[in-house]
Design a protein around this motif. Structure first.
Motif, PDB file in Angstrom:
ATOM      1  N   ASP A 140       7.902  -3.111  -6.120  1.00  0.00           N
ATOM      2  CA  ASP A 140       8.413  -2.847  -4.776  1.00  0.00           C
ATOM      3  C   ASP A 140       7.363  -3.041  -3.701  1.00  0.00           C
ATOM      4  O   ASP A 140       7.705  -3.320  -2.540  1.00  0.00           O
ATOM      5  CB  ASP A 140       8.961  -1.410  -4.693  1.00  0.00           C
ATOM      6  CG  ASP A 140      10.105  -1.182  -5.671  1.00  0.00           C
ATOM      7  OD1 ASP A 140      10.775  -2.179  -6.008  1.00  0.00           O
ATOM      8  OD2 ASP A 140      10.312  -0.022  -6.084  1.00  0.00           O
ATOM      9  N   VAL A 141       6.084  -2.857  -4.043  1.00  0.00           N
ATOM     10  CA  VAL A 141       5.035  -2.888  -3.019  1.00  0.00           C
ATOM     11  C   VAL A 141       4.085  -4.073  -3.189  1.00  0.00           C
ATOM     12  O   VAL A 141       3.065  -4.149  -2.496  1.00  0.00           O
ATOM     13  CB  VAL A 141       4.224  -1.564  -3.047  1.00  0.00           C
ATOM     14  CG1 VAL A 141       5.112  -0.388  -2.710  1.00  0.00           C
ATOM     15  CG2 VAL A 141       3.544  -1.371  -4.400  1.00  0.00           C
ATOM     16  N   LEU A 142       4.395  -5.014  -4.083  1.00  0.00           N
ATOM     17  CA  LEU A 142       3.496  -6.145  -4.313  1.00  0.00           C
ATOM     18  C   LEU A 142       3.319  -6.985  -3.057  1.00  0.00           C
ATOM     19  O   LEU A 142       2.201  -7.417  -2.727  1.00  0.00           O
ATOM     20  CB  LEU A 142       4.025  -7.024  -5.448  1.00  0.00           C
ATOM     21  CG  LEU A 142       3.767  -6.538  -6.878  1.00  0.00           C
ATOM     22  CD1 LEU A 142       4.325  -7.542  -7.876  1.00  0.00           C
ATOM     23  CD2 LEU A 142       2.282  -6.313  -7.115  1.00  0.00           C
ATOM     24  N   GLY A 143       4.396  -7.241  -2.330  1.00  0.00           N
ATOM     25  CA  GLY A 143       4.301  -8.059  -1.120  1.00  0.00           C
ATOM     26  C   GLY A 143       3.386  -7.433  -0.084  1.00  0.00           C
ATOM     27  O   GLY A 143       2.538  -8.110   0.505  1.00  0.00           O
ATOM     28  N   ARG A 144       3.519  -6.134   0.148  1.00  0.00           N
ATOM     29  CA  ARG A 144       2.661  -5.453   1.125  1.00  0.00           C
ATOM     30  C   ARG A 144       1.212  -5.403   0.651  1.00  0.00           C
ATOM     31  O   ARG A 144       0.284  -5.509   1.448  1.00  0.00           O
ATOM     32  CB  ARG A 144       3.194  -4.037   1.368  1.00  0.00           C
ATOM     33  CG  ARG A 144       4.453  -3.989   2.230  1.00  0.00           C
ATOM     34  CD  ARG A 144       5.025  -2.594   2.303  1.00  0.00           C
ATOM     35  NE  ARG A 144       5.801  -2.282   1.099  1.00  0.00           N
ATOM     36  CZ  ARG A 144       6.316  -1.093   0.843  1.00  0.00           C
ATOM     37  NH1 ARG A 144       6.100  -0.083   1.700  1.00  0.00           N
ATOM     38  NH2 ARG A 144       7.027  -0.878  -0.240  1.00  0.00           N
ATOM     39  N   LEU A 145       1.023  -5.262  -0.658  1.00  0.00           N
ATOM     40  CA  LEU A 145      -0.331  -5.238  -1.206  1.00  0.00           C
ATOM     41  C   LEU A 145      -1.025  -6.582  -1.018  1.00  0.00           C
ATOM     42  O   LEU A 145      -2.195  -6.649  -0.601  1.00  0.00           O
ATOM     43  CB  LEU A 145      -0.264  -4.875  -2.689  1.00  0.00           C
ATOM     44  CG  LEU A 145      -1.586  -4.853  -3.457  1.00  0.00           C
ATOM     45  CD1 LEU A 145      -2.540  -3.840  -2.854  1.00  0.00           C
ATOM     46  CD2 LEU A 145      -1.337  -4.563  -4.927  1.00  0.00           C
ATOM     47  N   TYR A 146      -0.313  -7.683  -1.296  1.00  0.00           N
ATOM     48  CA  TYR A 146      -0.893  -9.016  -1.124  1.00  0.00           C
ATOM     49  C   TYR A 146      -1.190  -9.307   0.353  1.00  0.00           C
ATOM     50  O   TYR A 146      -2.148 -10.030   0.669  1.00  0.00           O
ATOM     51  CB  TYR A 146       0.038 -10.082  -1.688  1.00  0.00           C
ATOM     52  CG  TYR A 146       0.116 -10.084  -3.202  1.00  0.00           C
ATOM     53  CD1 TYR A 146      -0.908  -9.548  -3.960  1.00  0.00           C
ATOM     54  CD2 TYR A 146       1.212 -10.609  -3.855  1.00  0.00           C
ATOM     55  CE1 TYR A 146      -0.842  -9.542  -5.336  1.00  0.00           C
ATOM     56  CE2 TYR A 146       1.300 -10.612  -5.242  1.00  0.00           C
ATOM     57  CZ  TYR A 146       0.259 -10.061  -5.982  1.00  0.00           C
ATOM     58  OH  TYR A 146       0.328 -10.062  -7.348  1.00  0.00           O
ATOM     59  N   ALA A 147      -0.366  -8.755   1.239  1.00  0.00           N
ATOM     60  CA  ALA A 147      -0.615  -8.956   2.666  1.00  0.00           C
ATOM     61  C   ALA A 147      -1.930  -8.305   3.088  1.00  0.00           C
ATOM     62  O   ALA A 147      -2.707  -8.890   3.866  1.00  0.00           O
ATOM     63  CB  ALA A 147       0.543  -8.387   3.481  1.00  0.00           C
ATOM     64  N   VAL A 148      -2.231  -7.118   2.566  1.00  0.00           N
ATOM     65  CA  VAL A 148      -3.492  -6.446   2.889  1.00  0.00           C
ATOM     66  C   VAL A 148      -4.668  -7.233   2.324  1.00  0.00           C
ATOM     67  O   VAL A 148      -5.687  -7.437   3.005  1.00  0.00           O
ATOM     68  CB  VAL A 148      -3.483  -5.006   2.332  1.00  0.00           C
ATOM     69  CG1 VAL A 148      -4.840  -4.345   2.558  1.00  0.00           C
ATOM     70  CG2 VAL A 148      -2.396  -4.187   2.994  1.00  0.00           C
ATOM     71  N   LEU A 149      -4.543  -7.709   1.080  1.00  0.00           N
ATOM     72  CA  LEU A 149      -5.617  -8.508   0.489  1.00  0.00           C
ATOM     73  C   LEU A 149      -5.862  -9.786   1.284  1.00  0.00           C
ATOM     74  O   LEU A 149      -7.012 -10.180   1.531  1.00  0.00           O
ATOM     75  CB  LEU A 149      -5.272  -8.859  -0.956  1.00  0.00           C
ATOM     76  CG  LEU A 149      -5.547  -7.805  -2.031  1.00  0.00           C
ATOM     77  CD1 LEU A 149      -4.952  -8.243  -3.363  1.00  0.00           C
ATOM     78  CD2 LEU A 149      -7.034  -7.548  -2.170  1.00  0.00           C
TER      79      LEU A 149
END
Length: 343
Positions: free
Chosen positions: A270-279
């Motif tokens: 559920d949070v992979l997209g937001r995590l990749y955006a921060v990276l």
């Protein structure tokens, strides 16, 4: 800092500075094509070297720009040095960086040659392994006797930079011999000291050098004495060697090296997209992504520049509503593929 403010130094004003992030300076092989895939003429690389020298306040009267080679004379004219700077192969640089403890023990061997049997065996194994790494790096590092031409390691005699003796008429004893001091030319220590100073603080931003080999190709000597005696001549030779290394370094394509964290994160889909955006915003990149068997949790292995890591964990937790938390461990130094003099 919280413990200082709340428990150990209550009422004491604490001035907190900005975090200090280390960098490294290095050189890379000269490019053969420009940004539009056209061959680079020799004059363009020379012009870029002149620009870097002028920016650093260095002249070019004694400089040979081609091939990363520089010549420098002492103030009293008693000695002339010719030094060439070349990039070390990546595998050699990594090997030296990982062998810091062995190099420290090697640097503690005193001038009398007193060395324990255990330390002597460790140095023998290190020399053998280094010779194998040099051979695997290919020509010209695989040439016979390259490991025996090593004059010193630096900075602080333990770093991932090497000084090579390629002077035709100076066959000094190998550093791998305990009695090597017995066959050294006078002022040999001055050459090593100049190399140590040059690798300790580079010309770009006074950060240590990494992955650079300085080759001494000539050492023309006169009478190394003057009215103030030999110590002054030795000091002039140190300055000349340091300046020759800096000029040779600047005549090659220079780069900065970033400290990189290895970042491991466990997160749900559920949070992979937001995590990749921060990276992505912080210049990180994903190395691998695996799913834990029988669970909806992904384990992400990534790299993150140390300079971009401040506040990273807090931002990840905020963006993912606490469903992901990173673990940061120092991994390696990585070349920033941008010319520091490009505007």
């Amino acid at each position: 800092l919280d413990d200082l403010r709340d428990r150990f130094a209550v009422g004491v004003a604490i001035d907190v500075s900005e975090p200090i992030v280390p960098f490294r300076e290095t050189i890379v092989p000269p490019p053969t094509l420009d940004m539009v895939n056209e061959e680079i003429a020799g004059g363009q690389s020379v012009g870029a070297s002149r620009l870097k020298l002028a920016y650093n306040g260095l002249g070019e009267s004694d400089l040979v720009l081609e091939g990363g080679c520089a010549t420098e004379a002492t103030l009293n004219g008693a000695a002339v040095l010719r030094v060439r700077a070349v990039p070390l192969p990546d595998r050699v640089t990594r090997f030296l960086a990982d062998s810091g403890e062995i190099l420290k023990s090697f640097a503690t061997v005193d001038d009398a040659g007193a060395v324990s049997k255990m330390k002597a065996e460790a140095l023998f194994e290190f020399r053998r392994d280094l010779n194998e790494v040099l051979r695997a790096a290919g020509s010209p590092w695989s040439d016979e006797g390259t490991v025996d031409r090593i004059w010193a390691f630096g900075p602080r005699r333990t770093g991932p930079n090497v000084l090579l003796n390629m002077i035709p008429d100076y066959k000094r004893a190998s550093i791998w011999r305990a009695d090597s001091a017995a066959e050294q030319r006078g002022y040999d220590h001055a050459i090593v000291s100049g190399f140590q100073l040059a690798t300790l603080a580079g010309p770009l931003c006074d950060e240590p050098l990494m992955g650079v080999a300085f080759i001494v190709e000539a050492w023309e000597r006169g009478e190394m004495t003057d009215s103030l005696g030999p110590p002054r001549s030795g000091g002039q030779l140190i300055c000349a060697m340091k300046e020759a290394c800096r000029r040779a370094f600047l005549s090659q394509p220079t780069r900065l090296m970033l400290a990189m964290y290895s970042c491991q994160i466990q997160a749900t889909t559920d949070v992979l997209g937001r995590l990749y955006a921060v990276l992505g915003r912080r210049g990180g990149r994903v190395r691998s992504e695996e799913m834990k068997e029988g669970t909806p949790i992904f384990v992400i292995d990534s790299l993150l520049p140390v300079a971009e890591s401040f506040g990273f964990a807090e931002e990840v937790r905020k963006r993912t509503s606490g469903l992901a938390s990173p673990q940061l461990v120092f991994d390696r130094w990585e070349v920033l593929d941008e010319d520091p003099y490009w505007v």
